[in-house]
Structure formats: C-alpha cells, structure tokens
Design an enzyme around this catalytic site. Structure first.
Site, mmCIF file in Angstrom:
data_model
loop_
_atom_site.group_PDB
_atom_site.id
_atom_site.type_symbol
_atom_site.label_atom_id
_atom_site.label_comp_id
_atom_site.label_asym_id
_atom_site.label_seq_id
_atom_site.Cartn_x
_atom_site.Cartn_y
_atom_site.Cartn_z
ATOM 1 N N SER A 37 0.819 -1.217 0.000
ATOM 2 C CA SER A 37 0.000 0.000 0.000
ATOM 3 C C SER A 37 0.849 1.261 0.000
ATOM 4 O O SER A 37 0.546 2.228 -0.706
ATOM 5 C CB SER A 37 -0.918 0.007 1.227
ATOM 6 O OG SER A 37 -1.856 -1.047 1.147
ATOM 7 N N ASP A 94 -4.258 0.606 -4.975
ATOM 8 C CA ASP A 94 -2.859 0.713 -4.548
ATOM 9 C C ASP A 94 -2.025 -0.426 -5.132
ATOM 10 O O ASP A 94 -0.884 -0.255 -5.532
ATOM 11 C CB ASP A 94 -2.746 0.753 -3.021
ATOM 12 C CG ASP A 94 -3.429 -0.422 -2.331
ATOM 13 O OD1 ASP A 94 -4.077 -1.254 -3.004
ATOM 14 O OD2 ASP A 94 -3.311 -0.523 -1.081
ATOM 15 N N HIS A 95 -2.649 -1.620 -5.224
ATOM 16 C CA HIS A 95 -1.979 -2.809 -5.763
ATOM 17 C C HIS A 95 -3.023 -3.914 -5.834
ATOM 18 O O HIS A 95 -4.179 -3.726 -5.438
ATOM 19 C CB HIS A 95 -0.800 -3.241 -4.870
ATOM 20 C CG HIS A 95 -1.200 -3.502 -3.440
ATOM 21 N ND1 HIS A 95 -1.741 -4.696 -3.012
ATOM 22 C CD2 HIS A 95 -1.168 -2.702 -2.344
ATOM 23 C CE1 HIS A 95 -2.008 -4.628 -1.727
ATOM 24 N NE2 HIS A 95 -1.674 -3.415 -1.291
ATOM 25 N N HIS A 120 -9.310 -6.224 2.746
ATOM 26 C CA HIS A 120 -8.023 -6.592 3.342
ATOM 27 C C HIS A 120 -8.237 -7.811 4.213
ATOM 28 O O HIS A 120 -9.259 -7.918 4.899
ATOM 29 C CB HIS A 120 -7.472 -5.414 4.179
ATOM 30 C CG HIS A 120 -6.020 -5.535 4.515
ATOM 31 N ND1 HIS A 120 -5.514 -6.556 5.283
ATOM 32 C CD2 HIS A 120 -4.952 -4.762 4.165
ATOM 33 C CE1 HIS A 120 -4.215 -6.411 5.410
ATOM 34 N NE2 HIS A 120 -3.842 -5.322 4.733
#
Length: 667
Positions: free
Chosen positions: A341, A512-513, A458
């Site tokens: 992140s 972010d990824h 997450h």
C-alpha cells in the site's frame, strides 16, 4: 594413546556446536521439503529436485556458519585458559544456552513461514519485522485468516522448547570437565573458525554467496524456498543500511548521466530544468484553463487489482466500477509500481518511482520536504486532508502526511458511531460517508484536496452484514470483500453526483496494488495490472488504452484540475493533446525491476536484476505469459531503463525530490 585422549577431550568441549549443526541442517531441510510439497508444481516447473535441495543445503550451511562462528570468536580471547576444568564448565553452559536459543530461532522462523508464504508468496522478509510495530492489525489478520497455522506454531514451539531444554540438561549432566593439553584446544579452535568462515562464504570467488547466488529460476518464490527464513530476514535487516542507494545496484551510470537520460524522455525533452539542486523540477502547464481550480479527490482502493474487474480480464465482482467507467477516463492498461500500500501511496500522490528500498512513506529523509500533491496544492491555497478508516499511524502514514502538506488527518478515532468496525478499522461505507460529509462542507472559495484510503478489502475480509448478495461461500473471502468495496463505492458516487460539490470536483479512483502479487515469472506482470478511473466535473468519457503507470496519475490530475505549477515528477501528463503516450510502466518486484513497454511488435518486458544479466521477454496480455527474447537487449534502451531504475535512489540520497521555495516565488 594419550594424545588421542587429549584430542577427544578437547573435541568434547565443542560437542554442542556439532549437535547444533546436525540438528539445524536436518530441521531446515525437512522444513524445505514440507514447503516444497505445498508448492510442488511450481518447484517442479522451475528447478530440478536435486539442485533445489543441494542449493538449499548450501544456503543452510551459510546460516549455521554464522551461528557457530560467533561463539568461537567470543572464545578466542580465552583460549589460553580453556584447558582448565572450571573454564570448561562455564564454556559448556554458555555454549549450550547459545545453541538452544538459536535452534529455537530457526524453529520459530520455519514454523512462521507457511502463513507468510500464503500471504506474500515469499519467505519472511523485511515485512516480517516491519509489521511487528502494528500488533493489533497483524494479530487480527492471523487470528481470522490463519488461525490454524497460528495455533500449530504456538503449540509446536512450546513443545520444541520443552524437549530442547530437557536434551540440553541431559547433555550437561553427562559432561565431565577434564584437564586437557592447551595445545590441543589451540589447534582445534582455529580449524573450527576457518571451517565456519568457509561455510559462510560458500565460495572461493571474490564475493561471498548472497541471495542472488541462489536465484537460479525465474520464479521468485521458488528462489526464496531454496533459502531459509532466518537467512532471508537477516539479509533484509542487513540491507536496511543500504536503503538510500538501493537501486544504484542496477547499473554504473553516474548521477549526472541518470538525470540526463531522464531529461531525454520525449515528454520531458522540451522542458527546462532551472534548479541545479532539484534536477527533475520543471514547470508543467495545465492543459485545462479554469477560473477556479477543481477540488481533487483520490479514492485509493485497497488491493483492487484487475483480477476483480471483468472488462480487464478479471472476475465479475465490481459491477459499479464497470458502470462508472462509461462516465469518465478509464485506464485499460494501468500498472501499479509495487506490491504494498505504501508503494501505491508514494506513486499516486507523489509520482515517485519505485525502488528496492522501503517506500518513502517510511524512510527517514522523506518525512519532511518531500513532494506530494498535498504539499503542492496547499501552497496553491487548497485545504488538504487524509481520510482513513483504520489507525493512521499504520505504515507511518500519519507522520509522512503531516510532514508533507496534509492539513488534517481523519482516522478510526474520528467516527463517533460507525456502521461496522473490523480488524483494519471502520467499513468502506463509514469511510465514504465521512468523505461525503467533509466534501459537503467544502468552502466555496477554497478548493479541497483529499486522499481517502479504503480498507475493507483486506485480510481477513470483514464487512457489514446484509449489504450485498455474496459472490461465494464462505462469507469472508476476497471476492466478497471486493464486491462489498465496490458496493460502497457505487453508493458514494451516486450521492456525490447529486451533491453541490460534484461539478467542482475531480475524482480519481485507483487501486494501490492487487490483493496478492505472486507468480512464477521474474515479474508477474498481470498481478500489477490495476483499474483506474477519473470522473467528475466536466470530464468526458474516454478510454486510455496506452500502457500507463501510477506515476502518470499525479501530473494528469493536476493538469485536468487546471493547476499549473513546478513539479519534480517524471510521469507523463496523459491529458496533453499533442504528446504521444509513453506507453510504458515500471514495476518493482522484490529485487527485480520490470519495465513494460508497448512496441510495434507488441508488449515487451525488460527485467533488471541484482548481480545478474538483463533479461527481456515478450508479454501476452491475453495469456499473461512471458516468452524469453533471445537477442541481446539494445544498449540505448537498457541505459534508459537503468536510469529510471536508479533515479529514485539518487533523488532520495540528495533530498532532491521537492519543489523549492524559489520555484514557488518565481511562478
């Protein structure tokens, strides 16, 4: 006969090191076998079993050599008294404790490895000790996502401690100190020291073996399996002292040569660079003229890779994003610069290139006077704010943001009655409700810059009940979490479009990824592919098909918002009407630096490696596979790529990634 007895008694002084060597090598080899069995297909496709285990044994000897050398070196000053029984007794006690302690370390690291591998597709590395600073988030993730491994690790470690302690006590009880000839001890000790040193070097070449020596396949995860986890963590700790110059290992260009190569990039070639101490700072003229610059809002989506976007070849779990892409600038070939992140943060809000070092969000020299959109826009009269659902101290975000232009920070403690709180903070709905509330309070005469960072997608994938129709069972999976995050985003945009601030606000929605970046290639390109969308205000629908990077987003957003300014960014303003797209993206994957570029013959990936030759591949976006290109890489092209790879370390070392006050005064 007496000489043999003396020699035998002298050797007995070092028996614990012999036991340790055998036990450690067996332990590490068995662990490697178990781990290889979990990923048997990848190991078989990458390397022969004989090479895998022989190289693994060699790596283990290096690690064991370190642990045996230290007590031997400590003993050297006392060599002249070790022949005495009293000294022998103390020596054996200390040696036994040393062996017990380091055997426990080896055991603990190997037991910790399977869960880390499942999450990060590599053995424990720098992240292993970095995240120890955030026990709440880490233990919540372990308990909810890896409870079985956690329980097995704790129980087995406790059993191991009890058994090891009893064995050591029994060994100590059997040891009888006896006087031995001083010369025998003085003969054996240097031999053991030299043997340990040779084991550590593992080669008679000029340079000792390092992780690159064991990188014999194109699969980074398999390369990490060849090593052992204690070694990979120790090497990560050792590398911390080299972070400032982490990417200079990719070439031997001088700093001046690097800067000159960068300045010759087509979209920078016509620019002037008037500040000697800030070699990339140049004036960017906005492509949109506005009487009042637009608000800029970046919604950074946690782990939302192209894997979850159907039109990008992924799963159909983001229907709202698919709907919204028809209303703005949709990036079809956007790539993240890294896999964490903080790497996404530095690329999106700073336009900073990736490196092998930790992200600049964490590095000490970038906590002040480091370029961010917030710092630039604050100088332009903007209010600047960071909104997060978790604890803002995580990954050092709060310190970095406060020191580099953010006026205020909202985190988990600022939500009085959240709808839902999980391991990583409040839900995305709570976060985006807060964003809507804050934007609704925006002053009409002062533009706003906001970075909102989501967290529902997450591990362990927690979200509120009864909000979505689940994509699959069980409930707490990544696909369900992504679908919830997409639902919260769609809900927010629907409200924003009905608000007073919509017409004055530019929104960037970007990941972010990806959720897990792994693969059996040197750089798994498909796992860096992410969605990106710019919408709001007067933004017309448009598809950006060029290969683009997260570093292109900051200059593009500034230009579309109507902000002309000096910037140090080397990314491309994709809104410039007369400039051909650069059609390239850069990706840092461990020690490998990937450069993806679209050419006349298709997309090609060039990979720079540490202490290894440059490799080049054809990349197929449809199959996500790499095919090696045999011909020698073009030297001019390699110089350009090397310059981009080396630049972040140079700018960080020189503290040159910043817009000086003299530039602001001259505008």
């Amino acid at each position: 006969m007496r000489a043999i007895k003396n020699l035998s008694r002298s050797l007995a002084l070092f028996k614990p090191l012999g036991y340790f060597t055998v036990i450690a090598l067996v332990l590490l080899s068995v662990s490697r076998l178990i781990l290889a069995s979990l990923y048997v297909n990848r190991v078989e496709n990458a390397v022969s079993w004989s090479e895998f285990f022989l190289l693994g044994l060699r790596a283990d000897i290096i690690q064991v050599g370190y642990f045996t050398l230290i007590p031997l070196l400590v003993l050297l000053p006392f060599i002249t008294i070790l022949h005495k029984p009293a000294a022998q007794r103390w020596w054996r006690r200390l040696l036994t404790l040393w062996v017990l302690f380091y055997t426990l370390i080896l055991w603990f690291m190997e037991v910790s490895t399977p869960a880390f591998l499942a999450q990060y597709d590599t053995r424990p590395n720098r992240l292993f000790f970095e995240y120890l600073a955030y026990p709440k988030e880490v233990f919540s993730t372990l308990i909810h996502g890896f409870a079985g491994w956690l329980a097995a690790g704790i129980v087995s470690t406790l059993i191991f401690i009890v058994i090891s302690y009893r064995c050591c006590r029994a060994t100590e009880y059997r040891f009888k100190p006896r006087a031995v000839g001083r010369r025998y001890v003085m003969l054996i000790l240097p031999i053991l020291v030299v043997s340990s040193v040779l084991g550590i070097r593992s080669t008679l070449a000029h340079r000792p073996a390092n992780p690159a020596f064991f990188a014999v396949t194109s699969d980074a995860m398999v390369n990490s399996l060849i090593l052992n986890s204690t070694y990979t963590v120790e090497y990560a700790l050792y590398n911390l002292k080299h972070e400032a110059a982490a990417n200079t290992v990719y070439g031997d260009l001088t700093p001046d040569q690097v800067v000159e190569e960068i300045r010759q990039t087509p979209h920078l070639k016509q620019q002037e660079f008037p500040f000697t101490d800030y070699p990339t700072v140049h004036y960017q003229q906005a492509t949109r003229t506005r009487s009042r610059p637009l608000n800029i809002v970046i919604i950074l989506q946690e782990s939302l890779g192209a894997t979850f976007v159907e039109s990008l070849g992924g799963l159909p779990v983001t229907p709202n994003l698919e709907r919204l892409k028809q209303q703005g600038w949709w990036f079809e070939n956007l790539y993240a610069t890294g896999i964490r992140s903080v790497r996404g943060i530095e690329a999106v809000i700073s336009g900073f290139l990736p490196s092998r070092a930790r992200s600049t969000v964490k590095l000490s020299a970038s906590q002040r006077q480091f370029f961010t959109l917030a710092d630039l826009l604050k100088r332009k009269g903007y209010q600047t704010e960071f909104i997060y659902g978790g604890q803002s101290h995580f990954d050092n975000m709060a310190n970095f943001f406060v020191g580099n232009g953010f006026d205020s920070i909202i985190d988990q403690d600022d939500y009085p009655n959240p709808k839902f709180v999980g391991s990583w903070g409040v839900s995305d709905q709570d976060l985006l409700n807060k964003l809507h509330q804050r934007l609704s309070q925006t002053s009409a005469d002062k533009p706003q810059f906001t970075l909102a960072f989501t967290s529902s997608n997450h591990e362990p994938f927690e979200f509120p009940d009864d909000q979505i129709v689940l994509a699959e069972q069980p409930r707490n999976t990544v696909n369900n979490a992504v679908k919830y995050a997409d639902y919260a985003l769609g809900e927010f945009i629907n409200r924003a479009q009905q608000s007073d601030y919509w017409e004055n606000t530019l929104f960037l929605i970007v990941a972010d990824h990806d959720t897990r970046v792994y693969g059996d290639e040197l750089v798994p390109v498909s796992k860096f592919h992410i969605p990106g969308l710019i919408l709001g205000a007067d933004i017309e629908p448009r598809k950006i098909s060029a290969v683009s990077s997260q570093i292109d987003l900051a200059p593009t957003m500034l230009s579309l918002a109507g902000v002309s300014a000096y910037v140090p960014t080397v990314g491309q303003d994709l809104s410039a009407p007369t400039m051909q797209p650069a059609n390239r993206a850069m990706m840092q994957f461990g020690d490998n630096y990937g450069w993806l570029e679209r050419t006349k013959s298709g997309e090609q990936l060039t990979v720079l490696q540490v202490d290894r030759s440059v490799q080049k591949f054809e990349y197929s976006p449809s199959s996500h596979r790499l095919k090696p290109i045999q011909q020698r890489p073009d030297a001019i092209q390699i110089n350009k790529i090397t310059a981009y790879a080396m630049l972040p370390s140079i700018l960080y070392q020189q503290r040159a990634y910043f817009v000086p006050e003299t530039a602001i005064a001259s505008q």
